[in-house]
Scaffold this motif. Structure first.
Motif, short mmCIF file in Angstrom:
data_model
loop_
_atom_site.label_atom_id
_atom_site.label_comp_id
_atom_site.label_asym_id
_atom_site.label_seq_id
_atom_site.Cartn_x
_atom_site.Cartn_y
_atom_site.Cartn_z
N UNK A 1 -6.32 -9.11 8.61
CA UNK A 1 -7.06 -10.16 7.91
C UNK A 1 -7.49 -9.72 6.51
N UNK A 2 -7.50 -8.42 6.27
CA UNK A 2 -8.00 -7.93 4.99
C UNK A 2 -7.17 -8.45 3.81
N UNK A 3 -5.83 -8.49 3.99
CA UNK A 3 -4.97 -8.90 2.87
C UNK A 3 -4.93 -10.41 2.70
N UNK A 4 -5.54 -11.15 3.60
CA UNK A 4 -5.58 -12.61 3.44
C UNK A 4 -6.85 -13.06 2.74
N UNK A 5 -7.72 -12.12 2.38
CA UNK A 5 -9.00 -12.46 1.74
C UNK A 5 -8.91 -12.48 0.22
N UNK A 6 -7.77 -12.00 -0.31
CA UNK A 6 -7.57 -11.83 -1.76
C UNK A 6 -8.43 -10.72 -2.33
N UNK A 7 -9.07 -9.94 -1.47
CA UNK A 7 -9.87 -8.81 -1.95
C UNK A 7 -9.02 -7.56 -2.16
N UNK A 8 -7.96 -7.41 -1.34
CA UNK A 8 -7.08 -6.25 -1.49
C UNK A 8 -5.63 -6.70 -1.39
N UNK A 9 -4.72 -5.86 -1.86
CA UNK A 9 -3.30 -6.20 -1.86
C UNK A 9 -2.59 -5.63 -0.64
N UNK A 10 -2.92 -4.40 -0.24
CA UNK A 10 -2.18 -3.70 0.81
C UNK A 10 -3.09 -3.23 1.95
N UNK A 11 -2.49 -3.11 3.14
CA UNK A 11 -3.06 -2.32 4.23
C UNK A 11 -1.92 -1.52 4.84
N UNK A 12 -2.27 -0.37 5.37
CA UNK A 12 -1.28 0.49 6.02
C UNK A 12 -1.30 0.24 7.52
N UNK A 13 -0.16 -0.18 8.10
CA UNK A 13 -0.07 -0.45 9.53
C UNK A 13 1.28 0.07 10.04
#
Length: 423
Positions: free
Chosen positions: A250-262
């Motif tokens: 959900x983090x990258x759908x907030x427009x607060x960050x571009x990437x997450x590592x998964x």
């Protein structure tokens, strides 16, 4: 998946397995094949094997750390097969029988495997282990930001850093309103950078050795990223605390960050709703994608009492048709367990990934890992997860912190403290 959910579902699956053990043991005069594993998906596989075989039966016994459970205690049920990660080390491999003859006699073609994956099971030019599944690191982002990503399948660390930096925005106060990505947000990402940079962790007795020049270069690279793109570690962690308190997807759908590592096993177990609107790239460096350390392998116990039946199970499991059935069965039964592919990862059989995975994991269509990019971990001690969690991760967390004022303990000092505690 949250740790507590994984623990609950694992307990439930192995509780069912204990019933299966009792039922099969009591209903058959001949001894069943005994499988030691920490992987809950093997229970479903054994159920299918038993349904499709009249003369051979198998049972599952849960071991929290199969690689550390050999040799079996005098009063416990002896295994015929182990299916688990970290079986390839000096303390464990002596308990396995080479399987070269099995590959030849059971029509298991080496050409069916990714060559680097099957070679991972070779020790002293003998095939002691047969890898079953593996995973890869991925960087995940919002599909609406795909126009920012100019590469189709891969991103290296420098590209991730620069793209993330260009995404950054600040308020008039100087505080960040958006931050593309920060190394300090995920300790597994810190570890991944050291692997990509050639640190080469490798077993040395109960501990490990490494390329310290590459490790120190990795640490400096991470610190430079933080200083040049995100001001400092405090800014990164303040931003994470303020805005990134939800699950990664959900983090990258907030427009607060571009990437997450998964990693792949986590990304492809997201539900359709959770993964809707997400895209990914494999993380590479210098033309290689590092395979995750916990490769699941199959080993035939040296003192197996049911060798021929154990061979039948292994040959059945390492088969294209069987693995197609297993993937379909999991999907059709809508099992409560959440599983990616075979035993929680990509199959070691190329054809299974190419023919069947895109049918169930649509984001893999045209984006399967290419064999030439795969880079295998070196031999690691069976206590690697413990060492990584208690030695390497704390060391990386402290040494990459740009705001740290104290001299951190060296990696060797941490290893010595760990050894005193566990040996």
């Amino acid at each position: 998946m949250p740790a507590i959910d994984f623990i609950k579902r694992t307990a439930a699956v192995f509780a069912a397995a204990s019933v299966l053990v009792t039922t099969v043991s009591c209903s058959k005069r001949t001894d069943p094949v005994v499988i030691w594993t920490d992987n809950p998906e093997i229970v479903s596989y054994v159920e299918l094997f038993n349904l499709s075989h009249d003369n051979e039966k198998a049972v599952v016994i849960y071991k929290e750390d199969p690689a550390h459970s050999l040799p079996p205690a005098k009063d416990e049920v002896q295994p015929d097969i182990l299916i688990a990660p970290f079986l390839k080390n000096s303390g464990t491999r002596k308990y396995f029988t080479p399987l070269d003859y099995l590959i030849q006699e059971k029509s298991i073609s080496r050409a069916s495997f990714y060559s680097k994956i099957i070679d991972y099971g070779v020790i002293n030019e003998k095939q002691y282990l047969i890898p079953l599944s593996f995973n890869l690191p991925a960087i995940v982002f919002n599909k609406k930001d795909e126009e920012l990503i100019k590469t189709n399948h891969l991103l290296n660390i420098d590209q991730i850093r620069d793209l993330a930096g260009s995404f950054n925005k600040t308020y008039k106060s100087g505080a960040y309103s958006s931050m593309g990505y920060a190394p300090s947000w995920d300790t597994e990402f810190l570890y991944l950078v050291t692997k990509l940079n050639g640190t080469g962790y490798m077993e040395k007795g109960n501990s490990f050795t490494w390329n310290d020049e590459a490790l120190q270069s990795s640490i400096q690279k991470i610190k430079d990223w933080t200083s040049e793109k995100n001001t400092n570690t405090t800014s990164e962690q303040n931003f994470q605390f303020r805005y990134l308190y939800m699950p990664k997807y959900r983090q990258v759908t907030t427009d607060r960050c571009l990437f997450v590592y998964i990693p792949s096993d986590e990304f492809f177990t997201l539900t359709g709703t959770q993964s809707a609107g997400l895209a990914f790239r494999w993380i590479e460096q210098d033309g290689t994608i590092p395979v995750e350390d916990d490769i699941v392998s199959i080993g035939l116990y040296k003192h197996s009492k049911n060798t021929s039946k154990a061979e039948e199970f292994i040959a059945w499991l390492i088969n294209e048709g069987t693995q197609k059935q297993l993937i379909e069965r999991t999907e059709n039964m809508k099992l409560d367990t959440v599983n990616f592919g075979i035993a929680g990862g990509f199959s070691s059989l190329k054809v299974v990934n190419e023919k069947y995975y895109p049918n169930f994991y649509r984001q893999l269509l045209g984006n399967l890992p290419s064999e030439e990019y795969l880079s295998m971990p070196k031999i690691l001690p069976h206590s690697w997860n413990n060492l990584k969690a208690n030695v390497i991760i704390p060391y990386l967390t402290e040494t990459t912190n740009t705001d740290s004022q104290k001299e951190p303990a060296t990696l060797q000092e941490r290893i010595s403290d760990w050894t005193k505690q566990f040996f």
